[in-house]
Design an enzyme around this catalytic site. Structure first.
Site, PDB file in Angstrom:
ATOM      1  N   ASP A  13      57.393 -27.215  56.253  1.00  0.00           N
ATOM      2  CA  ASP A  13      56.094 -27.742  55.851  1.00  0.00           C
ATOM      3  C   ASP A  13      55.722 -27.028  54.552  1.00  0.00           C
ATOM      4  O   ASP A  13      56.260 -25.964  54.231  1.00  0.00           O
ATOM      5  CB  ASP A  13      55.029 -27.526  56.932  1.00  0.00           C
ATOM      6  CG  ASP A  13      53.839 -28.475  56.720  1.00  0.00           C
ATOM      7  OD1 ASP A  13      53.690 -29.023  55.601  1.00  0.00           O
ATOM      8  OD2 ASP A  13      53.042 -28.667  57.664  1.00  0.00           O
TER       9      ASP A  13
HETATM   10  C1  BGC Z   1      50.941 -30.889  55.861  1.00  0.00           C
HETATM   11  C2  BGC Z   1      52.092 -31.878  55.976  1.00  0.00           C
HETATM   12  C3  BGC Z   1      52.258 -32.623  54.673  1.00  0.00           C
HETATM   13  C4  BGC Z   1      52.467 -31.622  53.547  1.00  0.00           C
HETATM   14  C5  BGC Z   1      52.661 -32.262  52.196  1.00  0.00           C
HETATM   15  C6  BGC Z   1      51.072 -30.016  54.644  1.00  0.00           C
HETATM   16  O1  BGC Z   1      49.895 -29.300  54.441  1.00  0.00           O
HETATM   17  O2  BGC Z   1      50.890 -30.095  57.018  1.00  0.00           O
HETATM   18  O3  BGC Z   1      51.843 -32.771  57.022  1.00  0.00           O
HETATM   19  O4  BGC Z   1      53.325 -33.521  54.762  1.00  0.00           O
HETATM   20  O5  BGC Z   1      51.345 -30.774  53.480  1.00  0.00           O
HETATM   21  O6  BGC Z   1      51.490 -32.869  51.753  1.00  0.00           O
END
Ligand code: BGC
Length: 758
Positions: free
Chosen positions: A263
């Site tokens: 993530d």
């Molecule tokens: C989120 C993800 C997301 C990523 C990119 C993170 O903060 O938890 O779900 O895909 O950011 O935007």
């Protein structure tokens, strides 16, 4: 029978377990391995390592020299995110990157339709292709463990079986249309507060039976090509360096053949992470850039391991055909065919919780309809933090009503209350007490003015449509809600409206549970209409006017009060002080973070989440502990009534590898075509281990014309009734008498039949 309380021990077992269960299935990704052997032979170490971290915020590198294209990613679960500057979150402000906003996760789940999940995935992939994307960061399939969860609206359900069926449909829909999924967030990202630090302490039985099934099904049945490692820790290890989760379970047991992507900002180490199964660090290169090259030079990471991680990335790169730059972004992202899918999902997601006969609305005498509530005009495509869709269209509830009603009624709108505003990244500015006091006074005055306007509008109307609920500032990534009460004083307002006009239909546009104590009492009809996508307002109007019968079913339980829900009742959540977070500190409004500093709680470690409710999540808890609910899991009314009769099985006794084949006679006794979601739960009568009171094991959505009868067929593979034995660390049968319970919700079982498992 009480559930075994072994969570702490099991947490230890998570770390020490040495079993591997090789997967019997083969991913389609493996067919590229010969080609990859040749490519790897031509790549330098630098080129390989270059593929294992971000090139830009949403791009990881290929190798131009060898014709390997970059991998392009896009959020997110409910629409392709707008284009941003390559290395920041700043939007580029393009005109043609406006995407279709699909109903968010809980809305999709409320359709109880794997077919619609497939159509949804397919539509999302088509728009991702128009934008030149290879991998969509979706679906988001964590279990909705707490009603306050900031991302409940993104996730699907509190139930693993429903979540799994929809995850499979969604994944197939995306991947059949030339784009890879990235299942997120693996695993146990069930809360937003402190998500960047919290260590989840969960028993392995609950892990296997409740939290992992949606991921497992999407990998094993739909051959998901990408997985995103969650921010949190599980059993003491960050998810992005969790050997048990990434290597042993995901790869060795389930046969996952693609890459694991961290993530955003969720990587914490080099050697541990790459060994434990992480492929790509996003969106930076602190650990998988030079640090990885150095680790190879020092002999701490073998080139063989680097090859393996690159191979897993290359498999997806070869399976997904890159869109040439000359073809991407030529037309508007949002297209009518996809908007139609957004409508179809929205139209089947709306849940009619209660109706004393006021619905569908009668327009015969050109009534005066008072539409009250800021949610009637609130768009839900963006807001909060993270996943948002810059959408081409979003029909609000008020617009939908006006579209569909035309001249047949008079509509009078009053906002009623001030919606919670998204504080944005600047929301944390400290204000002095005088400034705050002045603001507070102005707020109160404004609230009273809005309330009086609403009461006035309501008093002369034939019917009041109160359109309230949460919004995307209330439900947001990065922080959980402090409570589930309707925000902005909506309870007080609706009570005042009821005093002047009792003919109230309440519609809540929320993605997660609300406390319905007040609205349920004062409303003649009550609907849940979600954050329902580009066509949400039109779909809602069609349901209110009876053009279609409502057919959504709750994907979660609506408790009488928050404190009744399992993690709260057991004191497992909130965990103590606000702790720290990946992004939340930037955006959380001070009042949104749970303080949880009451005596007795202050000593609790905010960095540990104990899941001592074990498998008793959602309705499993309420059923087993006999805690009354406001509306049960699976509930949802229609404008007709269905008769359930003759629950039959093909046999009365089954081996543990048989399939139990069930039939039910279903009849539409009403005057309109409607859908009924038949649900089958399994109760164990004389088990040898503890079980929840009952568990969903099959369901089917059926469309029946007035008077039509149909034999509904459901199948329950006995293998799906196994439990995870924490002692032997294997799936075991529990041969016993089981009771099949069939009905329109977990709280309304119409038919029962016992069969034995041998
Ligand atoms: C989120 C993800 C997301 C990523 C990119 C993170 O903060 O938890 O779900 O895909 O950011 O935007």
């Amino acid at each position: 029978m009480p559930m075994k309380r072994t969570f702490a021990l099991a947490a230890l077992a998570l770390l020490t377990a040495g079993f591997a269960f090789p997967s019997s299935r083969t991913s389609a990704l493996l067919r590229y391995d010969r080609q990859i052997d040749a490519l790897l032979g031509r790549m330098t170490l630098e080129e390989k390592v270059n593929m294992l971290h971000a090139k830009h915020m949403f791009v990881s590198a290929g190798v131009e020299r060898l014709g390997i294209a970059d991998l392009k990613y896009a959020d997110g679960p409910f629409g392709v995110r707008e284009e941003m500057e390559p290395d920041s979150w700043t939007p580029l402000g393009w005109q043609n990157d406006k995407a279709t906003f699909f109903p968010t996760g809980s809305a999709l789940a409320a359709t109880w339709s794997p077919e619609l999940a497939y159509a949804y995935g397919a539509a999302l992939a088509r728009e991702a292709r128009l934008r030149g994307k290879d991998m969509i960061l979706a679906p988001a399939i964590n279990i909705q463990r707490i009603p306050t969860g900031g991302r409940t609206y993104e996730y699907l359900s509190e139930d693993p079986f429903l979540s799994a069926r929809l995850s499979v449909g969604y994944t197939r829909g995306v991947q059949d249309n030339g784009v890879a999924v990235c299942l997120k967030h693996f695993a146990l990202n069930n809360q937003e507060n402190n998500r960047g630090m919290v260590d989840v302490i969960v028993g392995e039985r609950a892990l296997r039976e409740i939290y992992l099934p949606p991921f497992r099904a999407a990998v094993e049945e739909a051959d998901a090509w990408g997985v995103m490692a969650a921010y949190n820790k599980v059993a003491g290890k960050w998810c992005a360096e969790n050997d048990l989760l990434l290597n042993r379970i995901l790869r060795d047991e389930w046969g996952f053949a693609g890459p694991v992507i961290s993530d955003w900002g969720g990587t914490h180490s080099t050697v541990d992470a790459i060994r434990s199964g992480l492929n790509i660090e996003m969106p930076g290169k602190q650990f998988f850039g030079k640090a990885l090259l150095d680790a190879v030079a020092r002999g701490e990471v073998s080139e063989e391991l680097v090859n393996r991680r690159v191979r897993e990335v290359l498999r997806v790169r070869l399976a997904v055909k890159p869109v040439p730059d000359s073809e991407a972004n030529r037309v508007m992202t949002s297209q009518p065919a996809q908007q139609k899918v957004a409508y179809d999902v929205a139209a089947r997601s709306i849940v009619l919780l209660k109706n004393d006969g006021v619905l569908p609305l009668q327009l015969k005498n050109r009534p005066l309809i008072a539409v009250i509530g800021a949610n009637a005009i609130q768009t839900m495509a963006t807001g909060g933090l993270g996943a948002g869709v810059k959408t081409l269209v979003e029909i609000t509830p008020l617009e939908g009503l006006k579209n569909r009603v035309g001249e047949r009624a008079r509509i009078r709108f009053a906002q009623g209350y001030e919606p919670v505003q998204y504080a944005g990244f600047g929301g944390f500015r400290k204000k002095d007490p005088a400034e705050l006091e002045k603001e507070e006074r102005e707020k109160e005055l404004r609230a009273e003015t809005l309330a009086l306007e609403a009461i006035e509008a309501a008093s002369g109307a034939d019917v009041v449509l109160f359109i309230g609920g949460n919004n995307r500032a209330v439900e947001t990534e990065g922080s959980d809600r402090r409570d589930i009460f309707l925000p902005s004083g909506q309870d007080g307002l609706i009570a005042r409206i009821a005093a002047v006009n009792p003919n109230i239909v309440t519609i809540l546009t929320s993605g997660a549970p609300n406390d319905l104590g007040v609205v349920n009492r004062v409303s003649k009809a009550l609907l849940l209409s979600w954050f329902n996508g580009s066509e949400g307002g039109n779909a809602l109007a069609d349901v209110l006017l009876g053009t279609i019968s409502p057919s959504g079913r709750l994907p979660f339980t609506l408790p009488v009060k928050l404190e009744d829900s399992p993690a709260y009742a057991l004191g497992n959540y909130p965990q103590g002080g606000p702790g720290s977070d990946v992004f939340a500190s930037l955006v959380a409004r001070a009042e949104a973070a749970p303080t949880a500093q009451e005596p007795g709680k202050s000593a609790r470690d905010p960095n540990r989440a104990y899941y001592s409710e074990e498998s008793l999540v959602g309705y499993r808890w309420f059923d087993t502990r006999k805690v009354p609910v406001m509306y049960p899991f699976g509930h949802g009314l229609t404008y007709t009534s269905f008769e359930y009769a003759r629950l039959g099985t093909d046999r009365t006794s089954y081996h543990t590898d048989d399939v139990i084949r069930v039939t039910i006679e279903l009849k539409n006794r009403g005057k309109m075509t409607a859908d009924e979601v038949v649900q089958l739960y399994v109760h164990r009568v004389d088990p040898s281990v503890g079980w929840p009171e009952k568990e969903l094991k099959a369901f089917a959505r059926n469309t029946l014309r007035p008077g039509e009868s149909r034999t509904v067929r459901l199948e329950v593979p006995a293998a799906s009734l196994r439990y995870w034995n924490e002692g032997t660390r294997t799936w075991n049968d529990d041969p016993c008498m089981i009771e099949l319970r069939v009905g329109p919700s977990a709280g309304d079982i119409r038919l029962k039949k016992r069969v034995s498992l041998r």
